[in-house]
Design a protein around this motif. Structure first.
Motif, PDB file in Angstrom:
ATOM      1  N   ALA A  73       0.677  -1.073  -0.077  1.00  0.00           N
ATOM      2  CA  ALA A  73      -0.013   0.097   0.091  1.00  0.00           C
ATOM      3  C   ALA A  73       0.814   1.265   0.077  1.00  0.00           C
ATOM      4  CB  ALA A  73      -0.953   0.101   1.133  1.00  0.00           C
ATOM      5  N   ALA A  74       0.472   2.067  -0.780  1.00  0.00           N
ATOM      6  CA  ALA A  74       1.262   3.415  -0.805  1.00  0.00           C
ATOM      7  C   ALA A  74       0.109   4.747  -0.963  1.00  0.00           C
ATOM      8  CB  ALA A  74       2.107   3.546  -1.953  1.00  0.00           C
ATOM      9  N   LEU A  75       0.463   5.538  -0.046  1.00  0.00           N
ATOM     10  CA  LEU A  75      -0.628   6.649  -0.089  1.00  0.00           C
ATOM     11  C   LEU A  75      -0.137   8.111   0.026  1.00  0.00           C
ATOM     12  CD1 LEU A  75      -1.287   7.605   2.928  1.00  0.00           C
ATOM     13  CD2 LEU A  75      -2.251   5.501   2.985  1.00  0.00           C
ATOM     14  N   ASP A  76      -0.886   9.003  -0.419  1.00  0.00           N
ATOM     15  CA  ASP A  76      -0.728  10.383  -0.379  1.00  0.00           C
ATOM     16  C   ASP A  76      -1.699  11.119   0.246  1.00  0.00           C
ATOM     17  OD1 ASP A  76       0.187  13.053  -0.946  1.00  0.00           O
ATOM     18  OD2 ASP A  76       0.401  12.856  -2.838  1.00  0.00           O
ATOM     19  N   LEU A  77      -1.683  12.078   1.289  1.00  0.00           N
ATOM     20  CA  LEU A  77      -2.727  12.872   1.947  1.00  0.00           C
ATOM     21  C   LEU A  77      -2.670  14.224   0.941  1.00  0.00           C
ATOM     22  CD1 LEU A  77      -2.305  12.219   5.793  1.00  0.00           C
ATOM     23  CD2 LEU A  77      -3.879  10.987   4.045  1.00  0.00           C
ATOM     24  N   SER A  78      -2.915  13.950  -0.402  1.00  0.00           N
ATOM     25  CA  SER A  78      -2.982  15.008  -1.238  1.00  0.00           C
ATOM     26  C   SER A  78      -3.977  15.991  -1.387  1.00  0.00           C
ATOM     27  CB  SER A  78      -2.553  14.533  -2.675  1.00  0.00           C
ATOM     28  OG  SER A  78      -3.654  13.756  -2.988  1.00  0.00           O
ATOM     29  N   GLY A  79      -5.163  15.335  -0.870  1.00  0.00           N
ATOM     30  CA  GLY A  79      -6.436  16.236  -1.127  1.00  0.00           C
ATOM     31  C   GLY A  79      -6.944  15.784  -2.563  1.00  0.00           C
ATOM     32  N   ARG A  80      -6.317  14.961  -3.414  1.00  0.00           N
ATOM     33  CA  ARG A  80      -6.668  14.558  -4.649  1.00  0.00           C
ATOM     34  C   ARG A  80      -7.035  13.172  -4.470  1.00  0.00           C
ATOM     35  NH1 ARG A  80      -2.148  17.176  -5.298  1.00  0.00           N
ATOM     36  NH2 ARG A  80      -0.932  15.694  -5.839  1.00  0.00           N
ATOM     37  N   PRO A  81      -8.341  12.615  -4.423  1.00  0.00           N
ATOM     38  CA  PRO A  81      -8.593  11.330  -4.076  1.00  0.00           C
ATOM     39  C   PRO A  81      -8.586  10.502  -5.501  1.00  0.00           C
ATOM     40  CG  PRO A  81     -10.790  12.789  -4.201  1.00  0.00           C
ATOM     41  CD  PRO A  81      -9.493  13.630  -4.236  1.00  0.00           C
ATOM     42  N   PHE A  82      -7.951   9.284  -5.260  1.00  0.00           N
ATOM     43  CA  PHE A  82      -7.738   8.362  -6.490  1.00  0.00           C
ATOM     44  C   PHE A  82      -7.320   6.818  -5.908  1.00  0.00           C
ATOM     45  CE2 PHE A  82      -5.885   6.767 -10.137  1.00  0.00           C
ATOM     46  CZ  PHE A  82      -6.885   6.918 -11.218  1.00  0.00           C
ATOM     47  N   LEU A  83      -7.932   6.119  -6.223  1.00  0.00           N
ATOM     48  CA  LEU A  83      -8.005   4.656  -5.809  1.00  0.00           C
ATOM     49  C   LEU A  83      -7.394   3.999  -6.997  1.00  0.00           C
ATOM     50  CD1 LEU A  83      -7.907   2.196  -3.802  1.00  0.00           C
ATOM     51  CD2 LEU A  83     -10.223   1.968  -4.739  1.00  0.00           C
ATOM     52  N   VAL A  84      -6.244   3.187  -6.925  1.00  0.00           N
ATOM     53  CA  VAL A  84      -5.650   2.101  -7.649  1.00  0.00           C
ATOM     54  C   VAL A  84      -5.940   0.757  -7.033  1.00  0.00           C
ATOM     55  CG1 VAL A  84      -3.815   1.234  -9.092  1.00  0.00           C
ATOM     56  CG2 VAL A  84      -4.112   3.766  -8.945  1.00  0.00           C
TER      57      VAL A  84
ATOM     58  N   THR B 150      -4.703   9.859  -1.929  1.00  0.00           N
ATOM     59  CA  THR B 150      -4.395   9.045  -3.134  1.00  0.00           C
ATOM     60  C   THR B 150      -3.778   7.664  -2.890  1.00  0.00           C
ATOM     61  OG1 THR B 150      -3.694  11.094  -4.523  1.00  0.00           O
ATOM     62  CG2 THR B 150      -2.932   9.050  -5.241  1.00  0.00           C
ATOM     63  N   LEU B 151      -4.597   6.596  -3.105  1.00  0.00           N
ATOM     64  CA  LEU B 151      -4.456   5.307  -2.526  1.00  0.00           C
ATOM     65  C   LEU B 151      -4.114   4.251  -3.427  1.00  0.00           C
ATOM     66  CD1 LEU B 151      -4.054   3.560   0.053  1.00  0.00           C
ATOM     67  CD2 LEU B 151      -6.665   3.248  -0.029  1.00  0.00           C
ATOM     68  N   HIS B 152      -2.859   3.655  -3.473  1.00  0.00           N
ATOM     69  CA  HIS B 152      -2.499   2.478  -4.272  1.00  0.00           C
ATOM     70  C   HIS B 152      -2.459   1.274  -3.376  1.00  0.00           C
ATOM     71  CE1 HIS B 152      -1.202   4.829  -8.234  1.00  0.00           C
ATOM     72  NE2 HIS B 152      -1.338   5.707  -7.063  1.00  0.00           N
ATOM     73  N   VAL B 153      -2.922   0.131  -3.692  1.00  0.00           N
ATOM     74  CA  VAL B 153      -3.019  -1.238  -3.178  1.00  0.00           C
ATOM     75  C   VAL B 153      -2.830  -2.377  -4.084  1.00  0.00           C
ATOM     76  CG1 VAL B 153      -4.333  -2.603  -1.422  1.00  0.00           C
ATOM     77  CG2 VAL B 153      -4.759  -0.194  -1.365  1.00  0.00           C
ATOM     78  N   ASP B 154      -1.685  -3.107  -3.676  1.00  0.00           N
ATOM     79  CA  ASP B 154      -1.432  -4.184  -4.904  1.00  0.00           C
ATOM     80  C   ASP B 154      -1.338  -5.374  -3.880  1.00  0.00           C
ATOM     81  OD1 ASP B 154      -1.002  -2.671  -7.484  1.00  0.00           O
ATOM     82  OD2 ASP B 154       0.258  -1.366  -5.950  1.00  0.00           O
ATOM     83  N   ALA B 155      -2.000  -6.441  -4.403  1.00  0.00           N
ATOM     84  CA  ALA B 155      -1.698  -7.763  -3.742  1.00  0.00           C
ATOM     85  C   ALA B 155      -0.759  -8.384  -4.684  1.00  0.00           C
ATOM     86  CB  ALA B 155      -3.049  -8.564  -3.672  1.00  0.00           C
ATOM     87  N   LEU B 156       0.400  -8.708  -4.140  1.00  0.00           N
ATOM     88  CA  LEU B 156       1.525  -9.353  -4.892  1.00  0.00           C
ATOM     89  C   LEU B 156       1.442 -10.880  -4.825  1.00  0.00           C
ATOM     90  CD1 LEU B 156       4.081  -6.828  -3.764  1.00  0.00           C
ATOM     91  CD2 LEU B 156       2.641  -6.686  -5.666  1.00  0.00           C
ATOM     92  N   HIS B 157       0.849 -11.282  -3.568  1.00  0.00           N
ATOM     93  CA  HIS B 157       0.865 -12.894  -3.573  1.00  0.00           C
ATOM     94  C   HIS B 157      -0.515 -12.990  -2.723  1.00  0.00           C
ATOM     95  CE1 HIS B 157       4.868 -13.388  -5.102  1.00  0.00           C
ATOM     96  NE2 HIS B 157       5.423 -12.650  -4.189  1.00  0.00           N
ATOM     97  N   GLY B 158      -1.021 -14.246  -2.676  1.00  0.00           N
ATOM     98  CA  GLY B 158      -1.781 -14.850  -1.717  1.00  0.00           C
ATOM     99  C   GLY B 158      -2.918 -15.474  -2.624  1.00  0.00           C
ATOM    100  N   PHE B 159      -3.391 -16.628  -1.465  1.00  0.00           N
ATOM    101  CA  PHE B 159      -4.671 -17.491  -2.244  1.00  0.00           C
ATOM    102  C   PHE B 159      -5.753 -17.363  -1.061  1.00  0.00           C
ATOM    103  CE2 PHE B 159      -1.097 -20.178  -0.164  1.00  0.00           C
ATOM    104  CZ  PHE B 159      -1.713 -20.734   0.797  1.00  0.00           C
ATOM    105  N   ASN B 160      -5.450 -16.876   0.129  1.00  0.00           N
ATOM    106  CA  ASN B 160      -6.537 -17.008   1.056  1.00  0.00           C
ATOM    107  C   ASN B 160      -7.160 -15.634   1.110  1.00  0.00           C
ATOM    108  OD1 ASN B 160      -7.555 -16.409   4.045  1.00  0.00           O
ATOM    109  ND2 ASN B 160      -7.274 -18.725   4.022  1.00  0.00           N
ATOM    110  N   SER B 161      -8.279 -15.549   0.888  1.00  0.00           N
ATOM    111  CA  SER B 161      -9.072 -14.270   0.877  1.00  0.00           C
ATOM    112  C   SER B 161      -9.092 -13.460   2.110  1.00  0.00           C
ATOM    113  CB  SER B 161     -10.541 -14.316   0.357  1.00  0.00           C
ATOM    114  OG  SER B 161     -10.634 -14.710  -0.912  1.00  0.00           O
ATOM    115  N   HIS B 162      -9.355 -14.226   3.383  1.00  0.00           N
ATOM    116  CA  HIS B 162      -9.087 -13.568   4.483  1.00  0.00           C
ATOM    117  C   HIS B 162      -7.669 -12.944   4.764  1.00  0.00           C
ATOM    118  CE1 HIS B 162     -10.500 -13.593   9.110  1.00  0.00           C
ATOM    119  NE2 HIS B 162      -9.391 -13.003   8.881  1.00  0.00           N
TER     120      HIS B 162
END
Length: 195
Positions: A105-116, A148-160
């Motif tokens: 996860a990477a984020l910026d409290l920029s005041g400019r909302p954006f989700l990746v 501005t928020l970027h969230v990337d799942a790089l690995h994983g097989f269990n949803s929880h």
């Protein structure tokens, strides 16, 4: 203390959110959605933001309005608590492992909302919780928090594990971003002079 309280009432939900950015990660969250409460507890604990959330929603329909509206109210509370952003670090990032899952996860409290959102949750449910609501929560949080928020799942097989790693990674990134920068505690972290 940088604090905020937000009350949001609609025909679908009634929500009260209180946050304290300079807390210790204390939490008291009750939304009527067990898995979601567990995730909100993780968000508070690992961001060190004290958080109390109460939501009464139309759960007889489904969990969607509760999860989305809590994201809206929490985003508003965070935006209000951070104020003019003077002295904050502004950026935060975390690479978080949880068993099979690895989420960035990477984020910026920029005041400019954006989700990746590059997160594949392999099952449609975690218990009775619809996994598509994880993205809905973060979309609402980003939009109403001005994040501005970027969230990337790089690995994983269990949803929880993947979902929980996402909440914890965002929490740790948020913790860094709201911290006061000791070298520039009196300045807005932007060459524009405003965020």
């Amino acid at each position: 203390m940088r604090t905020s309280q937000i009350t949001r009432k609609t025909a679908e939900t009634e929500i009260d959110v209180t946050v304290a950015l300079d807390g210790t990660g204390q939490y008291d969250n009750e939304t009527g959605v067990g898995f979601f409460d567990h995730m909100l507890d993780q968000l508070a604990r690992h961001s060190l933001i004290d958080m109390k959330i109460r939501c009464s929603g139309d759960l007889h329909i489904d969990d969607h309005h509760t999860v989305e509206d809590v994201g809206i109210a929490l985003g508003q509370a965070l935006r209000d608590a951070v104020g003019d952003k003077k002295g904050i670090t502004r950026y935060g990032a975390c690479l978080l492992p949880m068993d099979d899952a690895l989420v960035r996860a990477a984020l910026d409290l920029s005041g400019r909302p954006f989700l990746v959102w590059n997160v594949d949750l392999p099952t449609p449910k975690i218990g009775t919780f619809d996994t598509e609501l994880v993205r809905e929560f973060f979309q609402a949080l980003s939009t109403h928090g001005g994040i501005t928020l970027h969230v990337d799942a790089l690995h994983g097989f269990n949803s929880h594990h993947i979902a929980e790693a996402a909440f914890k990674a965002v929490a740790r990134a948020l913790r860094d971003a709201v911290e006061t920068d000791p070298r520039k505690a009196d300045a807005i972290p932007s060459t524009k002079g405003a965020l």
